[in-house]
Design a protein around this motif. Structure first.
Motif, PDB file in Angstrom:
ATOM      1  N   ALA A   1     -29.455  21.803 -26.211  1.00  0.00           N
ATOM      2  CA  ALA A   1     -29.995  21.804 -27.561  1.00  0.00           C
ATOM      3  C   ALA A   1     -31.503  21.702 -27.571  1.00  0.00           C
ATOM      4  O   ALA A   1     -32.052  20.802 -27.026  1.00  0.00           O
ATOM      5  CB  ALA A   1     -29.407  20.654 -28.353  1.00  0.00           C
TER       6      ALA A   1
ATOM      7  N   ILE B   1     -34.880  23.490 -30.307  1.00  0.00           N
ATOM      8  CA  ILE B   1     -34.932  24.203 -31.550  1.00  0.00           C
ATOM      9  C   ILE B   1     -36.225  24.915 -31.773  1.00  0.00           C
ATOM     10  O   ILE B   1     -37.146  24.713 -31.056  1.00  0.00           O
ATOM     11  CB  ILE B   1     -34.696  23.235 -32.700  1.00  0.00           C
ATOM     12  CG1 ILE B   1     -33.467  22.457 -32.379  1.00  0.00           C
ATOM     13  CG2 ILE B   1     -34.498  23.942 -33.975  1.00  0.00           C
ATOM     14  CD1 ILE B   1     -33.196  21.352 -33.301  1.00  0.00           C
TER      15      ILE B   1
ATOM     16  N   ASP C   1     -30.836  17.465 -32.379  1.00  0.00           N
ATOM     17  CA  ASP C   1     -31.350  18.811 -32.162  1.00  0.00           C
ATOM     18  C   ASP C   1     -30.369  19.927 -32.532  1.00  0.00           C
ATOM     19  O   ASP C   1     -30.279  20.918 -31.829  1.00  0.00           O
ATOM     20  CB  ASP C   1     -31.749  18.939 -30.684  1.00  0.00           C
ATOM     21  CG  ASP C   1     -32.788  20.026 -30.481  1.00  0.00           C
ATOM     22  OD1 ASP C   1     -33.397  20.449 -31.461  1.00  0.00           O
ATOM     23  OD2 ASP C   1     -32.969  20.439 -29.333  1.00  0.00           O
ATOM     24  N   THR C   2     -29.629  19.767 -33.605  1.00  0.00           N
ATOM     25  CA  THR C   2     -28.610  20.743 -33.992  1.00  0.00           C
ATOM     26  C   THR C   2     -28.414  20.681 -35.500  1.00  0.00           C
ATOM     27  O   THR C   2     -28.535  19.617 -36.099  1.00  0.00           O
ATOM     28  CB  THR C   2     -27.266  20.422 -33.296  1.00  0.00           C
ATOM     29  OG1 THR C   2     -27.469  20.343 -31.886  1.00  0.00           O
ATOM     30  CG2 THR C   2     -26.210  21.459 -33.587  1.00  0.00           C
TER      31      THR C   2
ATOM     32  N   THR D   1     -28.267  25.747 -32.812  1.00  0.00           N
ATOM     33  CA  THR D   1     -29.353  25.094 -32.088  1.00  0.00           C
ATOM     34  C   THR D   1     -30.164  26.164 -31.361  1.00  0.00           C
ATOM     35  O   THR D   1     -29.748  27.317 -31.262  1.00  0.00           O
ATOM     36  CB  THR D   1     -28.825  24.045 -31.092  1.00  0.00           C
ATOM     37  OG1 THR D   1     -29.915  23.268 -30.598  1.00  0.00           O
ATOM     38  CG2 THR D   1     -28.114  24.698 -29.924  1.00  0.00           C
TER      39      THR D   1
ATOM     40  N   TYR E   1     -34.875  23.964 -39.018  1.00  0.00           N
ATOM     41  CA  TYR E   1     -33.897  25.039 -39.188  1.00  0.00           C
ATOM     42  C   TYR E   1     -33.536  25.163 -40.665  1.00  0.00           C
ATOM     43  O   TYR E   1     -33.312  24.161 -41.334  1.00  0.00           O
ATOM     44  CB  TYR E   1     -32.600  24.748 -38.442  1.00  0.00           C
ATOM     45  CG  TYR E   1     -32.723  24.585 -36.952  1.00  0.00           C
ATOM     46  CD1 TYR E   1     -33.379  25.530 -36.180  1.00  0.00           C
ATOM     47  CD2 TYR E   1     -32.161  23.487 -36.320  1.00  0.00           C
ATOM     48  CE1 TYR E   1     -33.470  25.388 -34.809  1.00  0.00           C
ATOM     49  CE2 TYR E   1     -32.245  23.338 -34.945  1.00  0.00           C
ATOM     50  CZ  TYR E   1     -32.905  24.287 -34.193  1.00  0.00           C
ATOM     51  OH  TYR E   1     -32.997  24.133 -32.835  1.00  0.00           O
TER      52      TYR E   1
END
Length: 386
Positions: free
Chosen positions: A10, A12, A242-243, A259, A273
């Protein structure tokens, strides 16, 4: 701010957008090898590698939204605002301001009312609120405080109905209305045993909860929760993990969705994101001499299984540039809020850049001629494609 990785792969990416260009003839190719899927029982997890992302192209807004119109907000003393965040529903526009009162307008920009007031009394808030949701079906607006032990409930007339008192403190909470009228909540937990996500009724009864894992715990308010909810689900990105996830309230669990890996950048960049129905926008920044420097803006197409660095241009209005595209999509709508003076300058620059199609020049000149710098803001708005 340190970002903890939930998954070994993971990482980003986030991106800030500036500049524009006429739409290039290039388009995103299918299956370019930059996106892969990990199949899970609850659905696919998409993973993108930054090192394989293709060169920058111009993406027309019409690829993402059904249409685009201009809302001219009412110009009166009580209607003026400085937007910090905007939410659009079918019939209303809600404006959250920094350290000022939340305002409600109809879909055409007519000022309707203030929602509550600044202060310390019933129905008042001393700090900037952190989220809002409009429940047109039941005639309610809900606001969450920056932190506290309540969710504030108002009518569509802006009048306070009650506080939904909670058994524990919520921090930077995001909320969503469920079909049965209950509320789903995610927030930054500080203590072990506190829920990360939960469902609550309007009397404050906790109906379901997802306990916070150790890696989800925050030690201060430096982190953020971004929840744009463009996918028809309660999706969110918590900077401490991180997702991106969906909070599935029926199953009462968190489902990983997207991710990104950042090989070759050394320290992992700060990133955000934004999920759309069929795409993910990633903005990433580097921290240099005490400030964030834009690194790039990536568009992932989950249907084509491809990605590209991109600039967003509003082809409904002569390919006007749309900076920072990730912040302009919320709750299934595209929104680009701008002051009339700034829009007039943007149009003037764009018309002399050679990047505006000839067929759109008259339209932009007419729009520029209708702008008055002392008027309230305008907003380009359109419904996202599904």
């Amino acid at each position: 701010m340190k970002v903890k990785a939930l998954l070994p792969f993971a990482t980003i990416l986030l991106t800030s957008l500036a500049g524009c260009g006429s739409p290039t003839q290039k388009s995103m190719q299918a299956n370019d090898g930059s996106v892969r899927i990990v199949e899970n029982p609850d659905g696919p997890l998409y993973i993108c590698d930054l090192k394989t992302v293709k060169d920058t192209i111009d993406v027309p807004l019409s690829e993402l939204v059904e249409d685009c119109r201009i809302v001219r907000f009412e110009t009166s003393d009580e209607a003026m605002f400085k937007a910090w965040w905007i939410q659009v529903s079918d019939n209303y526009i809600c404006i959250r301001q920094e350290s000022d009162v939340v305002k409600l307008y109809d879909k055409d920009g007519k000022f309707l009312c203030n929602v509550g007031a600044m202060g310390h009394g019933p129905g008042e808030y001393a700090l900037t609120t952190y989220d809002e949701v409009i429940d047109e079906q039941r005639g309610h607006i809900f606001l969450t405080p920056f932190y506290g032990k309540k969710i504030m409930m108002y009518g569509l007339d802006g009048k306070w109905i009650k506080d939904i008192n909670l058994p524990g403190q919520i921090n930077k909470a995001k909320i969503e209305i469920n079909a049965d009228g209950t509320l789903s909540v995610i927030h930054m937990p500080f203590q072990e045993g506190a829920p990360f996500a939960f469902r609550v009724d309007t009397d404050g009864n906790i109906l379901d909860k997802v306990p916070a894992s150790p890696y989800m715990l925050a030690s201060n308010f430096d982190g953020e929760i971004f929840s744009y909810r463009n996918t028809g689900t309660f999706d969110f990105f918590y900077t401490g993990v991180d997702t991106t996830y969906t909070y599935d309230t029926k199953a009462n669990r968190l489902i990983p969705r997207f991710t990104m890996n950042f090989p070759g950048l050394g320290e992992k960049p700060y990133h955000i994101y934004t999920e759309l129905p069929n795409h993910v926008i990633t903005n990433y920044y580097t921290w240099v001499d005490g400030q964030f420097i834009p690194g790039g803006t990536v568009l992932v197409d989950k249907q084509k299984m491809s990605s590209t660095q991109f600039r967003l241009v509003n082809d409904f209005y002569g390919n006007l540039p749309v900076s920072n595209p990730n912040i302009h999509f919320n709750k299934g709508w595209f929104m680009f809020n701008i002051e009339p003076g700034a829009l007039s300058e943007m149009i003037e620059t764009h018309l002399t850049s050679g990047k505006c199609p000839d067929k759109d020049k008259a339209k932009l000149k007419e729009l520029a001629g209708s702008l008055h710098e002392n008027d309230n803001n305008l907003m380009f708005v359109g419904k996202l494609k599904r």
